[in-house]
Write a protein that holds these residues in place. Sequence first.
Motif, PDB file in Angstrom:
ATOM      1  N   ALA A  84       0.831  -1.200   0.000  1.00 26.44           N
ATOM      2  CA  ALA A  84       0.000   0.000   0.000  1.00 26.44           C
ATOM      3  C   ALA A  84       0.870   1.256   0.000  1.00 26.44           C
ATOM      4  CB  ALA A  84      -0.923  -0.001   1.214  1.00 26.44           C
ATOM      5  N   ILE A  85       1.955   1.234   0.781  1.00 27.23           N
ATOM      6  CA  ILE A  85       2.889   2.364   0.822  1.00 27.23           C
ATOM      7  C   ILE A  85       3.504   2.596  -0.556  1.00 27.23           C
ATOM      8  CG2 ILE A  85       5.134   3.143   1.713  1.00 27.23           C
ATOM      9  CD1 ILE A  85       4.421   1.780   4.363  1.00 27.23           C
ATOM     10  N   GLU A  86       3.917   1.507  -1.198  1.00 33.03           N
ATOM     11  CA  GLU A  86       4.515   1.603  -2.534  1.00 33.03           C
ATOM     12  C   GLU A  86       3.525   2.202  -3.528  1.00 33.03           C
ATOM     13  OE1 GLU A  86       6.369  -1.357  -5.967  1.00 33.03           O
ATOM     14  OE2 GLU A  86       6.196  -2.072  -3.901  1.00 33.03           O
ATOM     15  N   ASN A  87       2.271   1.756  -3.476  1.00 33.34           N
ATOM     16  CA  ASN A  87       1.250   2.267  -4.395  1.00 33.34           C
ATOM     17  C   ASN A  87       0.952   3.739  -4.150  1.00 33.34           C
ATOM     18  OD1 ASN A  87       0.959  -0.207  -5.654  1.00 33.34           O
ATOM     19  ND2 ASN A  87      -0.696  -0.892  -4.320  1.00 33.34           N
ATOM     20  N   LEU A  88       0.921   4.130  -2.880  1.00 33.85           N
ATOM     21  CA  LEU A  88       0.686   5.535  -2.550  1.00 33.85           C
ATOM     22  C   LEU A  88       1.833   6.418  -3.025  1.00 33.85           C
ATOM     23  CD1 LEU A  88      -0.864   5.322   1.032  1.00 33.85           C
ATOM     24  CD2 LEU A  88      -1.965   6.247  -1.009  1.00 33.85           C
ATOM     25  N   ARG A  89       3.053   5.905  -2.908  1.00 33.51           N
ATOM     26  CA  ARG A  89       4.216   6.668  -3.378  1.00 33.51           C
ATOM     27  C   ARG A  89       4.147   6.895  -4.878  1.00 33.51           C
ATOM     28  NH1 ARG A  89       9.400   4.018  -0.204  1.00 33.51           N
ATOM     29  NH2 ARG A  89       9.008   4.973   1.821  1.00 33.51           N
ATOM     30  N   LYS A  90       3.794   5.824  -5.612  1.00 32.24           N
ATOM     31  CA  LYS A  90       3.698   5.939  -7.069  1.00 32.24           C
ATOM     32  C   LYS A  90       2.617   6.942  -7.459  1.00 32.24           C
ATOM     33  CE  LYS A  90       5.322   1.260  -8.138  1.00 32.24           C
ATOM     34  NZ  LYS A  90       4.917  -0.086  -8.640  1.00 32.24           N
ATOM     35  N   LYS A  91       1.499   6.870  -6.772  1.00 36.88           N
ATOM     36  CA  LYS A  91       0.399   7.789  -7.034  1.00 36.88           C
ATOM     37  C   LYS A  91       0.811   9.218  -6.709  1.00 36.88           C
ATOM     38  CE  LYS A  91      -4.386   8.770  -5.697  1.00 36.88           C
ATOM     39  NZ  LYS A  91      -5.506   8.380  -4.817  1.00 36.88           N
ATOM     40  N   GLY A  92       1.498   9.375  -5.580  1.00 37.16           N
ATOM     41  CA  GLY A  92       1.933  10.692  -5.154  1.00 37.16           C
ATOM     42  C   GLY A  92       2.957  11.308  -6.082  1.00 37.16           C
ATOM     43  N   LEU A  93       3.920  10.523  -6.537  1.00 38.59           N
ATOM     44  CA  LEU A  93       4.958  11.010  -7.451  1.00 38.59           C
ATOM     45  C   LEU A  93       4.346  11.446  -8.767  1.00 38.59           C
ATOM     46  CD1 LEU A  93       7.832   8.425  -6.852  1.00 38.59           C
ATOM     47  CD2 LEU A  93       7.663  10.755  -5.975  1.00 38.59           C
ATOM     48  N   ALA A  94       3.381  10.678  -9.264  1.00 39.62           N
ATOM     49  CA  ALA A  94       2.721  11.015 -10.535  1.00 39.62           C
ATOM     50  C   ALA A  94       1.947  12.325 -10.387  1.00 39.62           C
ATOM     51  CB  ALA A  94       1.790   9.885 -10.956  1.00 39.62           C
ATOM     52  N   SER A  95       1.253  12.475  -9.261  1.00 38.84           N
ATOM     53  CA  SER A  95       0.480  13.688  -9.004  1.00 38.84           C
ATOM     54  C   SER A  95       1.397  14.895  -8.847  1.00 38.84           C
ATOM     55  CB  SER A  95      -0.370  13.503  -7.741  1.00 38.84           C
ATOM     56  OG  SER A  95      -1.070  14.682  -7.433  1.00 38.84           O
ATOM     57  N   ALA A  96       2.519  14.699  -8.148  1.00 37.64           N
ATOM     58  CA  ALA A  96       3.472  15.793  -7.929  1.00 37.64           C
ATOM     59  C   ALA A  96       4.115  16.233  -9.231  1.00 37.64           C
ATOM     60  CB  ALA A  96       4.539  15.345  -6.942  1.00 37.64           C
ATOM     61  N   ASP A  97       4.409  15.281 -10.104  1.00 38.41           N
ATOM     62  CA  ASP A  97       5.039  15.606 -11.390  1.00 38.41           C
ATOM     63  C   ASP A  97       4.153  16.530 -12.229  1.00 38.41           C
ATOM     64  OD1 ASP A  97       7.334  14.199 -10.881  1.00 38.41           O
ATOM     65  OD2 ASP A  97       6.655  12.361 -11.848  1.00 38.41           O
ATOM     66  N   LYS A  98       2.835  16.370 -12.123  1.00 39.74           N
ATOM     67  CA  LYS A  98       1.903  17.201 -12.880  1.00 39.74           C
ATOM     68  C   LYS A  98       1.953  18.652 -12.413  1.00 39.74           C
ATOM     69  CE  LYS A  98      -1.412  13.490 -13.873  1.00 39.74           C
ATOM     70  NZ  LYS A  98      -2.790  12.970 -13.647  1.00 39.74           N
ATOM     71  N   LYS A  99       2.293  18.858 -11.146  1.00 39.91           N
ATOM     72  CA  LYS A  99       2.329  20.210 -10.580  1.00 39.91           C
ATOM     73  C   LYS A  99       3.702  20.860 -10.691  1.00 39.91           C
ATOM     74  CE  LYS A  99      -1.287  19.436  -7.070  1.00 39.91           C
ATOM     75  NZ  LYS A  99      -1.604  18.022  -7.319  1.00 39.91           N
ATOM     76  N   SER A 100       4.713  20.099 -11.095  1.00 37.76           N
ATOM     77  CA  SER A 100       6.096  20.582 -11.037  1.00 37.76           C
ATOM     78  C   SER A 100       6.406  21.739 -11.974  1.00 37.76           C
ATOM     79  CB  SER A 100       7.068  19.428 -11.335  1.00 37.76           C
ATOM     80  OG  SER A 100       6.870  18.940 -12.647  1.00 37.76           O
ATOM     81  N   SER A 101       5.564  21.961 -12.984  1.00 40.20           N
ATOM     82  CA  SER A 101       5.823  23.055 -13.928  1.00 40.20           C
ATOM     83  C   SER A 101       5.133  24.356 -13.515  1.00 40.20           C
ATOM     84  CB  SER A 101       5.357  22.648 -15.335  1.00 40.20           C
ATOM     85  OG  SER A 101       3.958  22.389 -15.346  1.00 40.20           O
ATOM     86  N   ARG A 102       4.335  24.305 -12.458  1.00 39.98           N
ATOM     87  CA  ARG A 102       3.615  25.495 -12.023  1.00 39.98           C
ATOM     88  C   ARG A 102       4.552  26.470 -11.310  1.00 39.98           C
ATOM     89  NH1 ARG A 102      -1.824  22.503  -9.935  1.00 39.98           N
ATOM     90  NH2 ARG A 102      -1.262  23.485  -7.961  1.00 39.98           N
ATOM     91  N   ILE A 103       4.294  27.762 -11.499  1.00 40.74           N
ATOM     92  CA  ILE A 103       5.163  28.802 -10.934  1.00 40.74           C
ATOM     93  C   ILE A 103       5.014  28.871  -9.419  1.00 40.74           C
ATOM     94  CG2 ILE A 103       5.624  31.284 -10.874  1.00 40.74           C
ATOM     95  CD1 ILE A 103       4.687  31.406 -13.787  1.00 40.74           C
ATOM     96  N   ALA A 104       6.144  28.890  -8.719  1.00 41.66           N
ATOM     97  CA  ALA A 104       6.156  28.973  -7.257  1.00 41.66           C
ATOM     98  C   ALA A 104       7.037  30.143  -6.837  1.00 41.66           C
ATOM     99  CB  ALA A 104       6.669  27.662  -6.661  1.00 41.66           C
ATOM    100  N   THR A 105       6.402  31.247  -6.421  1.00 48.83           N
ATOM    101  CA  THR A 105       7.165  32.449  -6.061  1.00 48.83           C
ATOM    102  C   THR A 105       6.929  32.886  -4.619  1.00 48.83           C
ATOM    103  OG1 THR A 105       5.383  33.844  -6.931  1.00 48.83           O
ATOM    104  CG2 THR A 105       7.207  33.331  -8.423  1.00 48.83           C
TER     105      THR A 105
END
Length: 220
Positions: free
Chosen positions: A38-59
């Motif tokens: 379950a931890i492994e699956n959550l990590r994979k889900k989390g990494l995929a979700s985080a990657d989608k946000k990585s191009s957004r501007i953070a100032t």
Amino acid sequence: MIKKISAEKIKELRIKTGAGMMDCKKALEVSEGQVDLAIENLRKKGLASADKKSSRIATEGLIESYIHAGSRIGVLVELNCETDFVARQIKFQHLAKNIAMQLAACQSVEYISINDIPKEVVLKETDIESAKEDITNKTEIVKKQIVAGRINKRLKELSLMDQQFIKNTDISIEELVKQHIVLLGENIKIRRFQRFLLGEGLERKSNNFAKEVSEIIQKT
């Protein structure tokens, strides 16, 4: 038939991952109650979700400081997010503090990620590794493979994002940041940092300052 998941297991998974209750319940159902899976699956889900946000501007964000016990090591780090609202969140502030502590503990880290390491540094490290005596008599193919492996290891030593998190060595700093991107719903970036060592650059009577620093960190 979906296996019934106990509240205790859901709570255990939530503590270990920081994921929401429903996400933990679903992950445990899919893994048939196996926490590690379950931890492994959550990590994979989390990494995929985080990657989608990585191009957004953070100032927005904050500048965090950390002074180690004894006041001989200090760190300043700038951590960015997208809004002031998230910057004021305790979880975001704790992340900034943990990153500052990580930088105090990892003396070899000089860059945020491998992508930030200048080409001249990579070339210099490659020249050093290529000239080592233990590979002199190797064939060119073998020599290139050995050098490539050593360079990859060396660059990871220089990169903050590739370090194992000192409070949980099962994850890297990159994974730690991505977990918080998912948790807080915004892109998060480590923009810059500066480390200060007492007396650094000054001539000292003792030549064991590096050893002293290492001993201080190990007592943390």
